[in-house]
Design a protein around this motif. Sequence first.
Motif, PDB file in Angstrom:
ATOM      1  N   GLY A   1     -13.975   8.112  -2.067  1.00  0.00           N
ATOM      2  CA  GLY A   1     -15.351   7.671  -2.288  1.00  0.00           C
ATOM      3  C   GLY A   1     -15.893   6.819  -1.158  1.00  0.00           C
ATOM      4  N   ASP A   2     -15.166   6.743  -0.045  1.00  0.00           N
ATOM      5  CA  ASP A   2     -15.571   6.001   1.160  1.00  0.00           C
ATOM      6  C   ASP A   2     -15.694   4.503   0.929  1.00  0.00           C
ATOM      7  N   VAL A   3     -14.911   3.998  -0.018  1.00  0.00           N
ATOM      8  CA  VAL A   3     -14.850   2.554  -0.239  1.00  0.00           C
ATOM      9  C   VAL A   3     -14.121   1.870   0.918  1.00  0.00           C
ATOM     10  N   GLY A   4     -13.278   2.626   1.607  1.00  0.00           N
ATOM     11  CA  GLY A   4     -12.528   2.075   2.739  1.00  0.00           C
ATOM     12  C   GLY A   4     -11.133   1.640   2.325  1.00  0.00           C
ATOM     13  N   VAL A   5     -10.193   1.751   3.243  1.00  0.00           N
ATOM     14  CA  VAL A   5      -8.789   1.447   2.939  1.00  0.00           C
ATOM     15  C   VAL A   5      -8.616  -0.024   2.581  1.00  0.00           C
ATOM     16  N   LYS A   6      -9.181  -0.905   3.387  1.00  0.00           N
ATOM     17  CA  LYS A   6      -9.037  -2.347   3.161  1.00  0.00           C
ATOM     18  C   LYS A   6      -9.586  -2.762   1.793  1.00  0.00           C
ATOM     19  N   THR A   7     -10.767  -2.246   1.465  1.00  0.00           N
ATOM     20  CA  THR A   7     -11.397  -2.590   0.184  1.00  0.00           C
ATOM     21  C   THR A   7     -10.640  -1.975  -0.974  1.00  0.00           C
ATOM     22  N   THR A   8     -10.182  -0.743  -0.788  1.00  0.00           N
ATOM     23  CA  THR A   8      -9.396  -0.076  -1.833  1.00  0.00           C
ATOM     24  C   THR A   8      -8.127  -0.871  -2.147  1.00  0.00           C
ATOM     25  N   GLU A   9      -7.453  -1.326  -1.110  1.00  0.00           N
ATOM     26  CA  GLU A   9      -6.234  -2.129  -1.313  1.00  0.00           C
ATOM     27  C   GLU A   9      -6.543  -3.393  -2.122  1.00  0.00           C
ATOM     28  N   LYS A  10      -7.670  -4.002  -1.840  1.00  0.00           N
ATOM     29  CA  LYS A  10      -8.070  -5.229  -2.545  1.00  0.00           C
ATOM     30  C   LYS A  10      -8.356  -4.951  -4.026  1.00  0.00           C
ATOM     31  N   ILE A  11      -9.093  -3.862  -4.278  1.00  0.00           N
ATOM     32  CA  ILE A  11      -9.407  -3.496  -5.666  1.00  0.00           C
ATOM     33  C   ILE A  11      -8.137  -3.138  -6.433  1.00  0.00           C
ATOM     34  N   MET A  12      -7.262  -2.360  -5.789  1.00  0.00           N
ATOM     35  CA  MET A  12      -6.037  -1.921  -6.462  1.00  0.00           C
ATOM     36  C   MET A  12      -5.080  -3.082  -6.711  1.00  0.00           C
ATOM     37  N   ALA A  13      -5.025  -4.029  -5.803  1.00  0.00           N
ATOM     38  CA  ALA A  13      -4.174  -5.215  -6.017  1.00  0.00           C
ATOM     39  C   ALA A  13      -4.652  -5.984  -7.241  1.00  0.00           C
ATOM     40  N   ALA A  14      -5.982  -6.108  -7.375  1.00  0.00           N
ATOM     41  CA  ALA A  14      -6.554  -6.815  -8.533  1.00  0.00           C
ATOM     42  C   ALA A  14      -6.296  -6.038  -9.819  1.00  0.00           C
ATOM     43  N   LEU A  15      -6.410  -4.705  -9.746  1.00  0.00           N
ATOM     44  CA  LEU A  15      -6.192  -3.859 -10.927  1.00  0.00           C
ATOM     45  C   LEU A  15      -4.731  -3.920 -11.375  1.00  0.00           C
ATOM     46  N   ARG A  16      -3.821  -3.833 -10.418  1.00  0.00           N
ATOM     47  CA  ARG A  16      -2.385  -3.905 -10.749  1.00  0.00           C
ATOM     48  C   ARG A  16      -2.021  -5.268 -11.352  1.00  0.00           C
TER      49      ARG A  16
END
Length: 304
Positions: free
Chosen positions: A47-62
């Motif tokens: 979805g073009d959120v970007g790797v850095k931002t995706t990592e941040k969102i996924m860390a929060a979700l996990r």
Amino acid sequence: MEFFDKLKSGLSKTRANFTDRMEDLVGVSVDLDEDFMDEMEMILVAGDVGVKTTEKIMAALRKAAYMREIKKPQEALPFIKKYIAGLLTSQGPQNEFFRKSSVVLVVGVNGVGKTTTIGKLANYYRLMGYKVMIAAADTFRAAATEQLKIWGERAQVEVIAHGEGADPAAVVYDGLKATIARKAKVLFVDTAGRLHNKANLMQELDKIHRVIQREVPDGPQETLLVLDATTGQNAISQAKIFLETAKVTGVVLTKLDGTAKGGVVIAIKEELGLNVKWIGVGEGMMDFRPFDPTQFVEALFAKD
């Protein structure tokens, strides 16, 4: 509500590529296991959120799953929606001009909708009661000045221009003098959009800055970078070059209505440290508004 409906409609391709895929994943998932997390991560990157931002969102979700703040896949979507809204929220007033004469420098590569954006910005502030002027300092591109004059007429705003090939700084100087003499509130300055020679671009922008600061010592009050949403992560690459050559204060994101890559809005904030300040969702003069993070997230996660 009319603009929200237009934004919601404009984000339909992005929703199909982004939130609809998240909902499909939630619908077929039983647990918040690693398979679920991996799939969600792939959707965010796509979805073009970007790797850095995706990592941040996924860390929060996990972390939320580990802490049992969310216990099932159905709770992941509201969590992500709230988290993205938090990422996009910015502090302090935006797009307000309080001094006698403010200068807004508009930068961006050719083809992103820079000329159109200046016309729409000028129209927006005129309707807000400001006296507005435009300086046509993109003297490099053939027909750039003529296009800007057409937009100036539509916006009912005076355009200060020289001939093709003229010194951009000289156009800015005349624009500043006219702005001050006519007691205008805001001067929008168009700039050349070529990127083939970064040193030349930097030199040109430095010269324009010096001219502005002689007349308006604390100017420019804003330097807006225009990016085309349809280019997704390429827009981030463009932005990085302009961040090296100009003191960018915010982003205008155009063509948000024609892209499946609207997630780039989130990437711009996180990866570049810049706020999206304006968005365009159509060709019309009024299809242009200050960016509202809450409204954007609601439209992004809305049901069709």
